[in-house]
Design a protein around this motif. Structure first.
Motif, short mmCIF file in Angstrom:
data_model
loop_
_atom_site.label_atom_id
_atom_site.label_comp_id
_atom_site.label_asym_id
_atom_site.label_seq_id
_atom_site.Cartn_x
_atom_site.Cartn_y
_atom_site.Cartn_z
N GLU A 1 0.87 -1.17 0.00
CA GLU A 1 0.00 0.00 0.00
C GLU A 1 0.90 1.22 0.00
O GLU A 1 1.69 1.42 0.92
CB GLU A 1 -0.92 0.00 1.21
N ARG B 1 1.43 5.40 -0.50
CA ARG B 1 0.83 6.73 -0.51
C ARG B 1 1.73 7.62 -1.36
O ARG B 1 2.91 7.78 -1.06
CB ARG B 1 0.69 7.31 0.89
N ALA C 1 -0.85 12.95 -2.00
CA ALA C 1 -2.14 12.31 -2.31
C ALA C 1 -2.82 11.86 -1.03
O ALA C 1 -2.16 11.51 -0.06
CB ALA C 1 -1.93 11.12 -3.24
N SER C 2 -4.14 11.87 -1.04
CA SER C 2 -4.86 11.37 0.14
C SER C 2 -5.18 9.89 -0.04
O SER C 2 -5.24 9.15 0.93
CB SER C 2 -6.14 12.17 0.36
N GLU C 3 -5.37 9.47 -1.29
CA GLU C 3 -5.68 8.06 -1.55
C GLU C 3 -4.38 7.27 -1.64
O GLU C 3 -3.32 7.83 -1.89
CB GLU C 3 -6.44 7.93 -2.87
N THR C 4 -4.50 5.97 -1.46
CA THR C 4 -3.33 5.11 -1.61
C THR C 4 -3.51 4.22 -2.83
O THR C 4 -4.61 4.07 -3.36
CB THR C 4 -3.13 4.23 -0.35
N VAL C 5 -2.40 3.64 -3.26
CA VAL C 5 -2.40 2.73 -4.40
C VAL C 5 -1.93 1.38 -3.89
O VAL C 5 -0.99 1.30 -3.09
CB VAL C 5 -1.44 3.25 -5.50
N ASP D 1 -2.68 10.29 -11.78
CA ASP D 1 -3.29 11.21 -10.83
C ASP D 1 -4.76 10.88 -10.64
O ASP D 1 -5.49 10.67 -11.60
CB ASP D 1 -3.18 12.66 -11.31
N HIS D 2 -5.16 10.79 -9.37
CA HIS D 2 -6.57 10.55 -9.08
C HIS D 2 -7.33 11.86 -9.00
O HIS D 2 -8.41 11.92 -8.47
CB HIS D 2 -6.69 9.78 -7.74
#
Length: 172
Positions: free
Chosen positions: A130, A132, A136-140, A170-171
């Motif tokens: 996981e 970060r 970014a606030s979301e993780t991949v 980019d999300h």
């Protein structure tokens, strides 16, 4: 106490009424967890001797030193158990303790910063890193395979990743 602690298992609750616990082992060879005892709480404040009594679904029934009844065993539900790194075996070059990967920088094959490993997850189909991304606030979630992660350099604290196309877009 010297050395770093590595999470080797967790207590899933009581087993029966005589103080046994349901124990989940995070060791590559699950029964090896007994060889690393006494096991410690994360803060090192509590220490437990360990005796595996029998295999059960998803783990073992086990006796922990000082736990004598169902209520005491239930009170430990969710407790993660740790062993000092120096009690654990050295790993082959292509294996890593999850604790070693957390906090490592992740770069792509061109050296661009992809982020930092914040967790290692395993939902049964292999490990996922996981990550970060910076800002970014979301993780991949990146599958931890040799194809996606060709290099883990523990001494440099860096992972070189070759993620599938589009995974780190980019999300926005």
């Amino acid at each position: 106490m010297s050395g770093e602690l590595i999470c080797v298992g967790a207590i899933a609750g009581a087993f029966g009424v005589r103080g046994e616990v349901r124990l989940k082992s995070f060791c590559a060879v699950p029964e090896d967890i007994a060889a690393y005892a006494p096991l410690l709480s994360e803060d090192g404040a509590r220490s437990f001797t360990l005796e595996l009594t029998r295999p059960i679904k998803n783990g073992f029934a086990a006796r922990l030193g000082g736990v004598t009844n169902k209520e005491e065993a239930d009170a430990l539900r969710g407790l993660r158990l740790y062993a000092p790194r120096d009690r654990l075996p050295s790993l082959p070059d292509d294996e890593f303790y999850h604790a070693d990967l957390i906090g490592m920088a992740v770069v792509d094959t061109g050296g661009a910063d992809l982020g930092e490993v914040i967790a290692v997850q395993d939902h049964g189909a292999g490990d996922l890193l996981e990550i970060r991304a910076p800002g970014a606030s979301e993780t991949v979630l990146l599958p931890f395979t040799r194809a996606n992660v060709p290099t883990v350099d523990l001494s440099a604290g860096r992972i070189v990743a070759d993620p599938p196309e589009g995974l780190f877009q980019d999300h926005g």
